[in-house]
Motif scaffolding. Structure first.
Motif, short mmCIF file in Angstrom:
data_model
loop_
_atom_site.label_atom_id
_atom_site.label_comp_id
_atom_site.label_asym_id
_atom_site.label_seq_id
_atom_site.Cartn_x
_atom_site.Cartn_y
_atom_site.Cartn_z
N VAL A 195 1.05 -1.39 -0.01
CA VAL A 195 -0.05 -0.09 0.11
C VAL A 195 0.99 1.31 0.03
O VAL A 195 0.43 2.20 -0.79
CB VAL A 195 -1.07 0.01 1.18
N LEU A 196 2.00 1.21 0.60
CA LEU A 196 2.90 2.43 0.92
C LEU A 196 3.48 2.70 -0.41
O LEU A 196 3.59 3.86 -1.12
CB LEU A 196 3.95 2.30 1.97
N ARG A 198 2.31 2.13 -3.30
CA ARG A 198 1.30 2.71 -4.36
C ARG A 198 0.75 3.98 -3.83
O ARG A 198 -0.07 4.60 -4.40
CB ARG A 198 0.42 1.57 -4.57
N SER A 199 0.96 4.46 -2.74
CA SER A 199 0.27 5.55 -2.08
C SER A 199 1.13 6.50 -1.44
O SER A 199 0.79 7.44 -0.45
CB SER A 199 -0.82 5.26 -1.36
N TYR A 200 2.40 6.51 -1.68
CA TYR A 200 3.29 7.30 -0.69
C TYR A 200 3.18 8.76 -1.32
O TYR A 200 3.48 9.74 -0.53
CB TYR A 200 4.89 6.85 -1.17
N GLN A 201 2.18 9.08 -2.26
CA GLN A 201 2.27 10.60 -2.60
C GLN A 201 0.98 11.12 -1.41
O GLN A 201 1.07 12.44 -1.74
CB GLN A 201 1.49 10.77 -4.15
N ASP A 202 0.37 10.00 -1.06
CA ASP A 202 -0.65 10.94 -0.21
C ASP A 202 -0.17 10.94 1.21
O ASP A 202 -1.07 11.97 1.98
CB ASP A 202 -1.77 9.59 0.21
#
Length: 279
Positions: A195-196, A198-202
């Motif tokens: 998950v990190l 794929r979503s580090y931009q968040d």
């Protein structure tokens, strides 16, 4: 005279036939051995491990092994499958992760070789350095104990927080409860590594293991804003077998198949900045 000559010829012919039979038997045994390699199922995770283990399998054929890499996805545990005898080996984890698994689940598993270091690094689309993180920044870390510890150690080494006195990274793992000081009041969010990636931009920054980061095009050396130290790093990945198999005759050729010039060349050429050979 003719009788003596005939006798000699007969004896020579018999010797020739006998020798041929012996050679034929040897060749038959050799052919049987070549046609009957040791079949090994090795549990791996998908992604960059797959082409790497294809090379290992090719090298293994020259050492009398039929290596079948088994990609285990989702929640299926390569350690559970190995401990139950569904696999002969696995190669997906580092020593602290295995140590925690054995402690939690009582697995009877043994390390037989080092493979590579898959460094953990922080990534961000908002900041160029961890030192740039503002007060109250949201920081993502892996939710499994061993990799969360790696992320916290990087944050410590970069001066963003401190861990409890006496913490020893080689023999224990750090959790959020081990944070002694957090002067910037970082909001640390735990999440699955996949998950990190794929979503580090968040978030303001997230710690991602290189093997997961590579699946979304991240390269620790090129894109990371901070990464763990390579020297004296306990997080080297390993090949693991059941304790009862650690001295099995197929273990050495399996290790040699991985720790081969072909595998090293692939890592250094195709996976530079993602994996680091540890052999």
């Amino acid at each position: 005279m003719m009788g003596r000559l005939f006798g000699r010829a007969a004896r020579a012919l018999f010797a020739s036939v006998a020798l041929g039979a012996v050679l034929g038997a040897v060749m038959t045994v050799g052919a049987a051995q070549a046609a009957d390699p040791v079949h090994l199922k090795v549990g791996i995770r998908g992604g960059i491990s797959e082409p790497l283990w294809e090379i290992v399998a090719k090298v293994g054929k020259t050492r009398g092994l039929l290596i079948e890499p088994v990609v285990l996805a989702g929640t299926l545990s390569p350690n559970e499958a190995l401990n139950n005898g569904e696999l002969q080996a696995n190669a997906f984890q580092h020593i602290p992760f295995l140590r925690d698994q054995i402690k939690q689940r009582g697995y009877r598993l043994a390390v037989v070789a080092n493979t590579y270091l898959s460094p953990i690094a922080f990534y961000s689309t908002k900041h160029k350095s961890l030192k740039d993180l503002p007060s109250g920044a949201k920081v993502g870390v892996p939710d499994d104990p061993s990799n969360e510890s790696r992320a916290l150690i990087v944050l410590r080494d970069e001066g963003l927080l401190s861990l409890r006195d006496g913490f020893d990274a080689f023999n224990e793992t750090a959790t959020l409860a081990d944070i002694k000081d957090n002067p910037r009041k970082l909001e640390i969010v735990e999440a699955k590594s996949v998950v990190l990636a794929r979503s580090y931009q968040d978030v303001d920054a997230a710690a991602v293991i290189s093997s997961f980061g590579s699946q979304v095009g991240l390269n620790a050396a090129r894109d990371g804003i901070a990464q763990e130290k390579r020297e004296n790093n306990p997080n080297v990945n390993i090949i693991v077998v059941r304790e009862q198999d650690k001295d099995a005759p197929w273990v050495k050729p399996l290790v040699e198949s991985f720790q081969s010039p072909e595998v090293r060349a692939h890592i250094e050429k195709e996976l530079a900045g993602i994996l680091i050979p540890a052999f």
